[in-house]
Design an enzyme around this catalytic site. Sequence first.
Site, PDB file in Angstrom:
ATOM      1  N   ALA A 284       0.823  -1.209   0.000  1.00  0.00           N
ATOM      2  CA  ALA A 284       0.000   0.000   0.000  1.00  0.00           C
ATOM      3  C   ALA A 284       0.860   1.265   0.000  1.00  0.00           C
ATOM      4  O   ALA A 284       0.601   2.223  -0.740  1.00  0.00           O
ATOM      5  CB  ALA A 284      -0.918  -0.006   1.224  1.00  0.00           C
TER       6      ALA A 284
ATOM      7  N   CYS B  84      -0.800 -12.562  12.483  1.00  0.00           N
ATOM      8  CA  CYS B  84      -0.159 -12.351  11.175  1.00  0.00           C
ATOM      9  C   CYS B  84       1.112 -11.496  11.328  1.00  0.00           C
ATOM     10  O   CYS B  84       1.745 -11.491  12.394  1.00  0.00           O
ATOM     11  CB  CYS B  84      -1.147 -11.730  10.187  1.00  0.00           C
TER      12      CYS B  84
ATOM     13  N   ASP C 276      -5.476  -4.183   6.216  1.00  0.00           N
ATOM     14  CA  ASP C 276      -5.334  -4.068   4.760  1.00  0.00           C
ATOM     15  C   ASP C 276      -6.175  -2.916   4.228  1.00  0.00           C
ATOM     16  O   ASP C 276      -5.805  -2.271   3.255  1.00  0.00           O
ATOM     17  CB  ASP C 276      -5.698  -5.392   4.086  1.00  0.00           C
TER      18      ASP C 276
END
Lengths: 302, 302, 302, 302, 302, 302
Positions: free
Chosen positions: A20, A123, A194
Amino acid sequence: MKDVVSKTARDIKSMKVRGALDIAVAAAEALRNSVALGKTPKDLAKDGAKLKYARPTAVSLPNAVNYVLEVVEENKNLAKSDFKKKNLEQIDSFISEQKNSIARIAEIGSRLIEKNDTILTHCQSDTVEGIFIKAWKDGVKFDVVCTETRPRHQGYLTAKILKKNKVPVTLIIDSAVNHMLKKLEVDKVFVGADAVLANGDVINKIGTSQVAVCANSMEIELIVATQSIKFSPESVYGKVIEIEDRGSKEITSELKGVRILNPAFDVTPAHHISKIITEHGIIPPAAAYQMLRHFKYKIENE
Amino acid sequence: MKDVVSKTARDIKSMKVRGALDIAVAAAEALRNSVALGKTPKDLAKDGAKLKYARPTAVSLPNAVNYVLEVVEENKNLAKSDFKKKNLEQIDSFISEQKNSIARIAEIGSRLIEKNDTILTHCQSDTVEGIFIKAWKDGVKFDVVCTETRPRHQGYLTAKILKKNKVPVTLIIDSAVNHMLKKLEVDKVFVGADAVLANGDVINKIGTSQVAVCANSMEIELIVATQSIKFSPESVYGKVIEIEDRGSKEITSELKGVRILNPAFDVTPAHHISKIITEHGIIPPAAAYQMLRHFKYKIENE
Amino acid sequence: MKDVVSKTARDIKSMKVRGALDIAVAAAEALRNSVALGKTPKDLAKDGAKLKYARPTAVSLPNAVNYVLEVVEENKNLAKSDFKKKNLEQIDSFISEQKNSIARIAEIGSRLIEKNDTILTHCQSDTVEGIFIKAWKDGVKFDVVCTETRPRHQGYLTAKILKKNKVPVTLIIDSAVNHMLKKLEVDKVFVGADAVLANGDVINKIGTSQVAVCANSMEIELIVATQSIKFSPESVYGKVIEIEDRGSKEITSELKGVRILNPAFDVTPAHHISKIITEHGIIPPAAAYQMLRHFKYKIENE
Amino acid sequence: MKDVVSKTARDIKSMKVRGALDIAVAAAEALRNSVALGKTPKDLAKDGAKLKYARPTAVSLPNAVNYVLEVVEENKNLAKSDFKKKNLEQIDSFISEQKNSIARIAEIGSRLIEKNDTILTHCQSDTVEGIFIKAWKDGVKFDVVCTETRPRHQGYLTAKILKKNKVPVTLIIDSAVNHMLKKLEVDKVFVGADAVLANGDVINKIGTSQVAVCANSMEIELIVATQSIKFSPESVYGKVIEIEDRGSKEITSELKGVRILNPAFDVTPAHHISKIITEHGIIPPAAAYQMLRHFKYKIENE
Amino acid sequence: MKDVVSKTARDIKSMKVRGALDIAVAAAEALRNSVALGKTPKDLAKDGAKLKYARPTAVSLPNAVNYVLEVVEENKNLAKSDFKKKNLEQIDSFISEQKNSIARIAEIGSRLIEKNDTILTHCQSDTVEGIFIKAWKDGVKFDVVCTETRPRHQGYLTAKILKKNKVPVTLIIDSAVNHMLKKLEVDKVFVGADAVLANGDVINKIGTSQVAVCANSMEIELIVATQSIKFSPESVYGKVIEIEDRGSKEITSELKGVRILNPAFDVTPAHHISKIITEHGIIPPAAAYQMLRHFKYKIENE
Amino acid sequence: MKDVVSKTARDIKSMKVRGALDIAVAAAEALRNSVALGKTPKDLAKDGAKLKYARPTAVSLPNAVNYVLEVVEENKNLAKSDFKKKNLEQIDSFISEQKNSIARIAEIGSRLIEKNDTILTHCQSDTVEGIFIKAWKDGVKFDVVCTETRPRHQGYLTAKILKKNKVPVTLIIDSAVNHMLKKLEVDKVFVGADAVLANGDVINKIGTSQVAVCANSMEIELIVATQSIKFSPESVYGKVIEIEDRGSKEITSELKGVRILNPAFDVTPAHHISKIITEHGIIPPAAAYQMLRHFKYKIENE
């Protein structure tokens, strides 16, 4: 030079440029080049349009392009040389803000970590790791618990990076989260994102919403750390972000004939999140809408 | 013959005989042999004691032994030949009840599956599989979702067995449960049990409590299927079942120097369970205490 | 012409003009007329005051008047002809925005409807119907469940309109909502609004808060679709909107001597609402306060 | 005169000036004096810095200083006399706004009290008492329940003040809250605040979070009444407000050798609060971030 | 006389005899007649079988039959005359217990009503009305709120009966429940039951589960009043009671071509129920399993 | 000797004998004396009646009396000498069971305390202290947090007793519970009981229900430790235990003219309790009904 914009658009499309943050910086730099070449607002808008749709699912791309075009719009009545100068200044400031965003989030987020905290993460996230490492370097003693994160085991990477930075870390399997929140007396959960939607819902690695439900059932705070460039302006206009299925092979190739579903992400509803740490400070999830105004997003044909 | 009891105790200790059901049957058969040899109540009690502590963590072992000893106690005033005959009859009936328990649970549990249900299960359980296969053979059309169940992937076995029996099955990773409960519109969750405590809490494969929290947050029923032999009488007297840690190697050997925790089980509180299917019928979790009376358990030195 | 303002005020008072949207448009058009007549800011303020209190309970009325008066205020230092021109432009834009608001909400909201969704709605709402019809025309296949909505059965109207537009629709009684949310596997709930308060609470047809409690207990999203003109500026200053009781006759005239209560609306607290769809985009309920700033409301005598 | 700033800083440091409101007013008045003396923006910034850190834990102090410095910044390009005049006007307006804030909150908050309400409050708060007294004077009949508030019994003060103002009041012990919320059919809970954080969490007297959990379990609204000067700008940048322990003697000196913990405050999470009444109107807790923008806070060395 | 059993079976099948209580009494009386005729246990079992399946969905029918057959079983070794005498005594006692059950429940349940209570009820229930009328006759002053109960408006009947008995009653529409629980400060909810399942779940008029969700969200007790004859023994063995759809005409005949669903009942899960009042006393829902043991139910072919 | 029964009844009435346990033992001993004197069942029943109503609110009194009378009833067909012998044996066993109950509960409950646990308790309870002291003597290292327990500060006594027995203890005020459950990472809550109702609800010192709500909001177990003699048989038949108000003076005499409410107890609903430790073992709250069957309670005139 037209080529820079086209090349950047191609690089984004081909995923040569990815992530991103890198996408946002590349797009802003391409437009900066166009400004430096003395292009008119009209031509800059065309360059912006070329870039914006290079990768339809990248949340940060339209944010970066729209931000620059808005700068151009605001300055369009200035004299030509002032126009260029003011634009370049503001674009440079934007690019610099993006590049510093991880360090800024680390600085802000690290203040939330208290002595003897046990913090769970799911994660792998640059922003979350940045926070942990900054706090540790500042001398706060705390423990991290990280999940394995099947199917790609990004949790192993998290564990390695934290270990390398001396942060004490314990690895558990994904299904042990609820048990360990209680057993290890976890104080806070930190995750990355995200994308952040207009109503404060957060899209992140599959499993995040599950961690959130478990943490909330024990009144343990779930804290999201993410750049504002990941807030989705299209979600203001109802776009539903589709959850990609990454195919069965990531999981196993042992089970011929069994249907295997492998969604990459899930949605954690705003009411399960206590705060979002951005480079502009800490906000409640419901301030996502306000944060999105920062990017003055406009969809064509509105 | 004294040897049968000793041998059985050794076989249970060495885990040559394993599995809650097989242990219970082996212990009952060893005592049946002692009865057949014409042993006195006093000697039978000694044989029972030998067996009972062969494996301290096996819930079904003291249940089976105590059941037989109670039968002996009740018959002790009978004439000698009647004593043996009545004992053998009742022990045979107990053994037969144990052996039929999976089929009986399948029969009862299968009636809870309705047309077009989507049912999620975690790990691998003979009782749960029995229910699914019975319902499918009875012509009910439904779908099963099973979790991978890290670290040992027992979910793959579940998927294979169901596939072999033509039951439609979808496999997902453990962290996708919360997302999939909603996405696949799961109607019910079925799991097995390693032990049921006096207050209705259930000990089962790590991850069960997490599935329960997620299912409950959507008012999806969590149903446990287990033999009554797995209800823990010692829990009535406060014994806390220790959760075994199975070591890091089952998870990964990649992360030298990182602490890895690998608990085998977790505890799902009674308030997250809507019903327990036993071979004696469906009960609310709070009826666990009543079910335990069936085994008339006594701890030495009480 | 002074008469237009007075006549509009009378029409609003007598309920000849009714409906949040029509009232807002009528008030703005009356003031537009005053502007076109060349009135001074001071006289325009008087006209505004006349209109504003024509119907004390109409949320959209002060919003429309205040918006126009704020435009006038901002332009008051312009030269006279510019003053009129600028005002007319901005008022026209406001009126047009109001008139397009249902279509705009339909466009935004329809994007939230996904293939195979089952969506429940309560009562009858132009904005919600607009969303359903737009999504259906765009080719999305989904099902609607609508409640009867006693005592006036507005749900029958909803069912008829949807049926006429080919949207598949199922009608249920009001007390079947909780049962049907589970049974029909409802994915989302959409409702309209009579007013939105400063803290994000929503006032809508009696029964909405009950649908919300049930939906929330299963983690089903409750989505509100409403124009921003219905956000209550007076609620910022503590005004409690009184819930009208519509008398017993709407319910039954069979029960002489029994007290019958028939409240027209109820309040759904913000924490039960996942998002509000407005013509300015999707917002979290907590952004209501921010949305209200758009109307720069001022109460006299503050 | 430089002395006024130094003296004010000393008075704040020595707690001669105390209370969030008085500190804010004193700091603004000191800077007003500097402006009146014709100081330059640069010197005013120095004066501001001197004041700002006089008491590091006072939330209202940096808010007041930053507000004035921002006024100065906005006016810095004006001609010298205009600069002074404009600054004085705006500072006076700010000071006046602060002084009127309790009355303003009373006016707004009193509108939330309905006939026959039973309202519970915890500890003693000027803003909450103001609301009760205003509503009572306006003729609304209602009852107040106040907690004793151990260890310093501030609830006795609340009871006395309300009694003096004829507001009917019942006193209960702190541990009777949950029982009495049901028994006395409490409709709303009102509390003050010591600080409001960026994500809407509220810091207030120990026990507030407990009242909130109980009230929420019955869907009773928890309403906070506080000046916006108490919103913590540093919380935007991650500062965790430390909860002071006031020592064991306030509780008892009877228990030699027993550890006694006596925290002064606790944190009530935003999701337990339905609205915050400020002098700028009623906001949802999540609008805290937006409210903080009002003070344009900047931390040095960022 | 064989005819009595056959006739009773026919009357139950044709719904000439209806209502859980009347069916149970009729079946027990038919078997009593067989006993009086001197039938053998074997013939009595045949008579029982004839009756038991006359109406497969009637919960009370197998309960009554099984109870009598169990009595017969226990007495079968008695001398012939004693056999008849003992059987008749016990059957008479059972019949009498059934006939007195409503009065007994009224007596027990009425003690739960406290002075000034406001109690909500849904639909129409003899047991609940009995409780209200008994409490009122005992001099307790309280208020009842009853729902209309669409589509058949059984609430009107409740309102009339209570009014006739001087109990103050307020009628509301079904969708006003959540609003009125708060507004009228409801203290308790009482409902009847059509069936109680082995795990304590309760089947009752559609809308009950919705009332339960709302009441529970405010920690208001939901109390069920029902005879033990309505506890479903077949639910122990997994039978799922099918929810009948009563057709669209009961709702409206206005909506040609619109699908209308009209389920008669819904299931309220045990965890939403605080107690069940039976003629044997007050039990927690989880004691349903124990209560069912009273009827010693056996399904053929087990 | 008739005098013993009368004297015991007087002593109980005058509160010379007090405490649930002592009352039960005294009543059983008085009846034992009557048995020893050779009284007939009929006369024993009269003695029982005299005792049973000596103090109407004592839960343990009717339990003890009914237990003995039931023993008498069961033995009434024995030969006279056997009758006396059997009765005395069983009554002695009952008395002994009561006297050992605290030690037995300590033994069972202590097994629930795990290494490094932090356990919170409210008020003062012999059973809970017994558990703590037993666990500590058994070598388990853990911490206790106890509340002050206004207005009579029973928590000071708890702190002193624990300190004397070397158990580490921290005292906090009642309103700090919610804060400290999180801050001190409390693992479990233990409390005693004044009475347990038929549906598992527990009556205990005011504040218990509040601790329960807070603990449950974090999924912390609330464990009740109490003798079965405190289970209320009258609650089976609907008796509502009235909560005594102990007058304002216990709280303060400072507030003339302010209403002060001072309830002694509150009710913690069964769904907030994970288990109850009795001398017969650990049970789920819903097994209260079953436990009450032990005392075979009968109310006159039923």
